[in-house]
Design a protein around this motif. Structure first.
Motif, PDB file in Angstrom:
ATOM      1  N   ILE A  14       0.853  -1.193   0.000  1.00 51.80           N
ATOM      2  CA  ILE A  14       0.000   0.000   0.000  1.00 51.80           C
ATOM      3  C   ILE A  14       0.886   1.240   0.000  1.00 51.80           C
ATOM      4  CG2 ILE A  14      -1.762   1.302   1.312  1.00 51.80           C
ATOM      5  CD1 ILE A  14      -2.864  -1.378   0.382  1.00 51.80           C
ATOM      6  N   ASP A  15       0.523   2.186  -0.855  1.00 58.40           N
ATOM      7  CA  ASP A  15       1.237   3.469  -0.915  1.00 58.40           C
ATOM      8  C   ASP A  15       0.327   4.585  -0.422  1.00 58.40           C
ATOM      9  OD1 ASP A  15       3.445   5.277  -2.213  1.00 58.40           O
ATOM     10  OD2 ASP A  15       1.555   6.048  -3.033  1.00 58.40           O
ATOM     11  N   THR A  16       0.868   5.453   0.450  1.00 53.61           N
ATOM     12  CA  THR A  16       0.108   6.624   0.883  1.00 53.61           C
ATOM     13  C   THR A  16       1.078   7.780   1.060  1.00 53.61           C
ATOM     14  OG1 THR A  16      -1.511   7.438   2.492  1.00 53.61           O
ATOM     15  CG2 THR A  16       0.145   5.926   3.343  1.00 53.61           C
ATOM     16  N   HIS A  18      -4.212  15.236  -0.887  1.00 52.44           N
ATOM     17  CA  HIS A  18      -4.475  14.160  -1.858  1.00 52.44           C
ATOM     18  C   HIS A  18      -4.685  12.775  -1.234  1.00 52.44           C
ATOM     19  CE1 HIS A  18      -3.718  16.869  -5.120  1.00 52.44           C
ATOM     20  NE2 HIS A  18      -2.457  17.054  -4.801  1.00 52.44           N
ATOM     21  N   TYR A  19      -4.289  12.628   0.035  1.00 51.17           N
ATOM     22  CA  TYR A  19      -4.353  11.283   0.647  1.00 51.17           C
ATOM     23  C   TYR A  19      -5.026  11.374   2.011  1.00 51.17           C
ATOM     24  CZ  TYR A  19      -0.493   9.947  -2.549  1.00 51.17           C
ATOM     25  OH  TYR A  19       0.305   9.687  -3.636  1.00 51.17           O
ATOM     26  N   ASN A  20      -5.603  10.257   2.440  1.00 47.99           N
ATOM     27  CA  ASN A  20      -6.145  10.166   3.791  1.00 47.99           C
ATOM     28  C   ASN A  20      -5.347   9.075   4.523  1.00 47.99           C
ATOM     29  OD1 ASN A  20      -7.631   9.887   6.100  1.00 47.99           O
ATOM     30  ND2 ASN A  20      -9.626  10.050   5.076  1.00 47.99           N
ATOM     31  N   THR A  50      -1.289   0.774  -8.978  1.00 44.70           N
ATOM     32  CA  THR A  50      -2.608   0.958  -9.576  1.00 44.70           C
ATOM     33  C   THR A  50      -3.447   1.814  -8.631  1.00 44.70           C
ATOM     34  OG1 THR A  50      -4.667  -0.083 -10.315  1.00 44.70           O
ATOM     35  CG2 THR A  50      -3.431  -1.264  -8.627  1.00 44.70           C
ATOM     36  N   GLY A  51      -4.271   2.660  -9.234  1.00 45.47           N
ATOM     37  CA  GLY A  51      -5.088   3.543  -8.402  1.00 45.47           C
ATOM     38  C   GLY A  51      -6.566   3.249  -8.528  1.00 45.47           C
ATOM     39  N   THR A  52      -6.904   2.048  -8.958  1.00 46.73           N
ATOM     40  CA  THR A  52      -8.321   1.748  -9.207  1.00 46.73           C
ATOM     41  C   THR A  52      -9.184   1.849  -7.939  1.00 46.73           C
ATOM     42  OG1 THR A  52      -9.865   0.154 -10.134  1.00 46.73           O
ATOM     43  CG2 THR A  52      -7.977  -0.771  -8.948  1.00 46.73           C
ATOM     44  N   GLU A  98      -8.880  -7.915 -11.828  1.00 48.92           N
ATOM     45  CA  GLU A  98      -8.275  -8.018 -13.165  1.00 48.92           C
ATOM     46  C   GLU A  98      -6.789  -7.660 -13.103  1.00 48.92           C
ATOM     47  OE1 GLU A  98     -10.526  -5.422 -15.679  1.00 48.92           O
ATOM     48  OE2 GLU A  98     -12.338  -6.624 -15.501  1.00 48.92           O
ATOM     49  N   ASP A  99      -6.486  -6.596 -12.356  1.00 48.37           N
ATOM     50  CA  ASP A  99      -5.086  -6.159 -12.281  1.00 48.37           C
ATOM     51  C   ASP A  99      -4.202  -7.259 -11.705  1.00 48.37           C
ATOM     52  OD1 ASP A  99      -5.937  -3.801 -13.300  1.00 48.37           O
ATOM     53  OD2 ASP A  99      -5.724  -2.623 -11.474  1.00 48.37           O
ATOM     54  N   LEU A 100      -4.714  -7.972 -10.705  1.00 42.76           N
ATOM     55  CA  LEU A 100      -3.894  -9.022 -10.079  1.00 42.76           C
ATOM     56  C   LEU A 100      -3.710 -10.227 -10.991  1.00 42.76           C
ATOM     57  CD1 LEU A 100      -5.213  -8.593  -6.444  1.00 42.76           C
ATOM     58  CD2 LEU A 100      -2.865  -8.199  -7.225  1.00 42.76           C
TER      59      LEU A 100
HETATM   60  N1  LIG Z   1       4.383  10.305  -5.876  1.00 41.81           N
HETATM   61  C1  LIG Z   1       3.448  11.042  -6.414  1.00 41.81           C
HETATM   62  O1  LIG Z   1       3.558  12.275  -6.538  1.00 41.81           O
HETATM   63  C2  LIG Z   1       2.197  10.377  -6.923  1.00 41.81           C
HETATM   64  C3  LIG Z   1       1.340  11.080  -7.781  1.00 41.81           C
HETATM   65  C4  LIG Z   1       0.216  10.422  -8.280  1.00 41.81           C
HETATM   66  C5  LIG Z   1      -0.049   9.108  -7.904  1.00 41.81           C
HETATM   67  N2  LIG Z   1       0.789   8.473  -7.036  1.00 41.81           N
HETATM   68  C6  LIG Z   1       0.485   7.116  -6.544  1.00 41.81           C
HETATM   69  O2  LIG Z   1       0.160   6.272  -7.624  1.00 41.81           O
HETATM   70  C7  LIG Z   1      -1.141   5.710  -7.415  1.00 41.81           C
HETATM   71  C8  LIG Z   1      -1.810   5.406  -8.724  1.00 41.81           C
HETATM   72  O3  LIG Z   1      -1.985   6.595  -9.480  1.00 41.81           O
HETATM   73  P1  LIG Z   1      -3.177   6.762 -10.497  1.00 41.81           P
HETATM   74  O4  LIG Z   1      -4.467   6.725  -9.763  1.00 41.81           O
HETATM   75  O5  LIG Z   1      -2.865   7.945 -11.344  1.00 41.81           O
HETATM   76  O6  LIG Z   1      -3.022   5.409 -11.314  1.00 41.81           O
HETATM   77  P2  LIG Z   1      -3.699   4.710 -12.517  1.00 41.81           P
HETATM   78  O7  LIG Z   1      -3.870   3.310 -12.068  1.00 41.81           O
HETATM   79  O8  LIG Z   1      -2.885   5.018 -13.726  1.00 41.81           O
HETATM   80  O9  LIG Z   1      -5.121   5.392 -12.738  1.00 41.81           O
HETATM   81  C9  LIG Z   1      -6.256   5.026 -12.095  1.00 41.81           C
HETATM   82  C10 LIG Z   1      -7.435   5.318 -13.027  1.00 41.81           C
HETATM   83  O10 LIG Z   1      -7.465   4.337 -14.067  1.00 41.81           O
HETATM   84  C11 LIG Z   1      -8.777   3.732 -14.104  1.00 41.81           C
HETATM   85  N3  LIG Z   1      -8.803   2.327 -14.512  1.00 41.81           N
HETATM   86  C12 LIG Z   1      -9.496   1.803 -15.517  1.00 41.81           C
HETATM   87  N4  LIG Z   1      -9.345   0.508 -15.650  1.00 41.81           N
HETATM   88  C13 LIG Z   1      -8.524   0.147 -14.687  1.00 41.81           C
HETATM   89  C14 LIG Z   1      -7.942  -1.079 -14.290  1.00 41.81           C
HETATM   90  N5  LIG Z   1      -8.229  -2.254 -14.853  1.00 41.81           N
HETATM   91  N6  LIG Z   1      -7.083  -1.051 -13.293  1.00 41.81           N
HETATM   92  C15 LIG Z   1      -6.763   0.095 -12.669  1.00 41.81           C
HETATM   93  N7  LIG Z   1      -7.315   1.285 -12.965  1.00 41.81           N
HETATM   94  C16 LIG Z   1      -8.172   1.297 -13.981  1.00 41.81           C
HETATM   95  C17 LIG Z   1      -9.276   3.887 -12.705  1.00 41.81           C
HETATM   96  O11 LIG Z   1     -10.678   3.847 -12.764  1.00 41.81           O
HETATM   97  P3  LIG Z   1     -11.488   2.872 -11.764  1.00 41.81           P
HETATM   98  O12 LIG Z   1     -11.323   3.492 -10.425  1.00 41.81           O
HETATM   99  O13 LIG Z   1     -12.869   2.935 -12.274  1.00 41.81           O
HETATM  100  O14 LIG Z   1     -10.867   1.518 -11.869  1.00 41.81           O
HETATM  101  C18 LIG Z   1      -8.745   5.249 -12.297  1.00 41.81           C
HETATM  102  O15 LIG Z   1      -9.554   6.287 -12.815  1.00 41.81           O
HETATM  103  C19 LIG Z   1      -1.843   6.765  -6.547  1.00 41.81           C
HETATM  104  O16 LIG Z   1      -2.954   6.271  -5.863  1.00 41.81           O
HETATM  105  C20 LIG Z   1      -0.713   7.139  -5.620  1.00 41.81           C
HETATM  106  O17 LIG Z   1      -0.569   6.166  -4.609  1.00 41.81           O
HETATM  107  C21 LIG Z   1       1.911   9.072  -6.560  1.00 41.81           C
END
Ligand SMILES: NC(=O)c1ccc[n+]([C@@H]2O[C@H](COP(=O)([O-])OP(=O)(O)OC[C@H]3O[C@@H](n4cnc5c(N)ncnc54)[C@H](OP(=O)(O)O)[C@@H]3O)[C@@H](O)[C@H]2O)c1
Length: 265
Positions: free
Chosen positions: A32-34, A40-42, A234-236, A244-246
């Motif tokens: 888990i990443d937070t 942006h995070y809780n 993944t941020g789903t 599906e991702d797993l």
């Molecule tokens: N270090 C930093 O500055 C930073 C910045 C941004 C993010 N992050 C980290 O990276 C994590 C992921 O970022 P992200 O949310 O941009 O990632 P992402 O996984 O590229 O995007 C998530 C989006 O893709 C959609 N999606 C569609 N099909 C999917 C599937 N099969 N599996 C996964 N998602 C699907 C999701 O919709 P659904 O919800 O409908 O599945 C959601 O809207 C964040 O939660 C955070 O922990 C870090």
């Protein structure tokens, strides 16, 4: 604690964070990443979600966010020294996460670009001290360029063990930073693999690989990331997508397919 190969990211989940983290862990995510960045995070909700989960089976990562990354909810006193800001933020993370240590602690982003400033070195030194105290299993940095990673490798007392970057296909999926990380045994974590690359998900050859393997294109992107040496996030927010991702653990791209996806721009 085994190193993660796929991470569930908790950004932008707001009040759904607790239930989504529980759902993700139930679905099989082991990392888990937070961040201690209420904008942006809780982070406390992540702690609540994990309250009954054995920490030995879960990789937990959080971050120190510099002042310019916060709104008015800063989890430390902005008037104190940078060292104290890091210490206050880290103590607050431990309270939020209901733990005495984390597996990985990251600097959310440097204060300056393209190089590192004295602020960055002060903060890094405070993070090094946390590592030396045993309260963080690994330390690293996010949102960095290749010069900054090289400077840390070169001059830091404790070298970064993790890099976490947004990964754009049209920049070779962050090739320079990935390759430097690989050469130095640094874990490269890639985020926004889907949201930063919508055209990859629609690319005809990626669609045809997905068809061959009977999965959807997001899984091809995540599997590609793993085979290219990244640890994807993944941020789903959707249980079906989590499952599906797993499934990426059950599929395999050929070397040519990896090369093809790596060269999409
Ligand atoms: N270090 C930093 O500055 C930073 C910045 C941004 C993010 N992050 C980290 O990276 C994590 C992921 O970022 P992200 O949310 O941009 O990632 P992402 O996984 O590229 O995007 C998530 C989006 O893709 C959609 N999606 C569609 N099909 C999917 C599937 N099969 N599996 C996964 N998602 C699907 C999701 O919709 P659904 O919800 O409908 O599945 C959601 O809207 C964040 O939660 C955070 O922990 C870090």
């Amino acid at each position: 604690m085994p190193l993660p190969s796929f991470i569930y990211g908790t950004a932008w989940k707001k009040e759904a964070t607790t239930s989504l983290v529980q759902t993700a862990v139930g679905a099989g995510f082991k990392a888990i990443d937070t961040a201690n960045q209420p904008r942006h995070y809780n982070e406390a909700a992540v702690g609540e979600a994990l309250a009954g989960t054995s920490r030995d089976s879960l990789f937990l990562q959080t971050k120190f966010t510099p002042l310019n990354g916060h709104d008015n909810r800063v989890p430390y006193d902005p008037q104190v020294s940078l060292t104290d800001q890091v210490n206050q933020s880290f103590e607050s993370s431990l309270r939020h996460l209901q733990t005495s240590r984390v597996d990985s602690y990251l600097l959310h982003g440097p204060y300056t670009y393209p190089g590192l400033s004295s602020e960055d070195w002060q903060v890094w030194s405070a993070i090094e001290s946390i590592y030396k105290s045993g309260r963080a299993g690994m330390i690293g940095i996010s949102n960095v360029n290749v010069l900054q990673v090289a400077a840390l490798i070169d001059k830091a007392n404790v070298k970064p063990m993790v890099v976490q970057n947004r990964c754009f296909a049209n920049r070779g999926w962050d090739r320079e930073v990935r390759e430097l990380s690989k050469r130095h045994g640094i874990m490269y974590q890639g985020f926004s693999l889907l949201t930063a690359n919508p055209y990859v998900l629609r690319h005809p050859q990626v669609i045809s690989i997905a068809k061959r393997l009977s999965v959807d294109t997001p899984q091809i992107v995540f599997r590609f990331a793993m085979q290219a040496g990244m640890v994807p996030l993944t941020g789903t927010t959707n249980l079906e997508h989590m499952k599906e991702d797993l499934k990426v653990y059950d599929i395999q791209l050929s070397a040519d397919e990896v090369k093809l996806i790596e060269s999409i721009d």
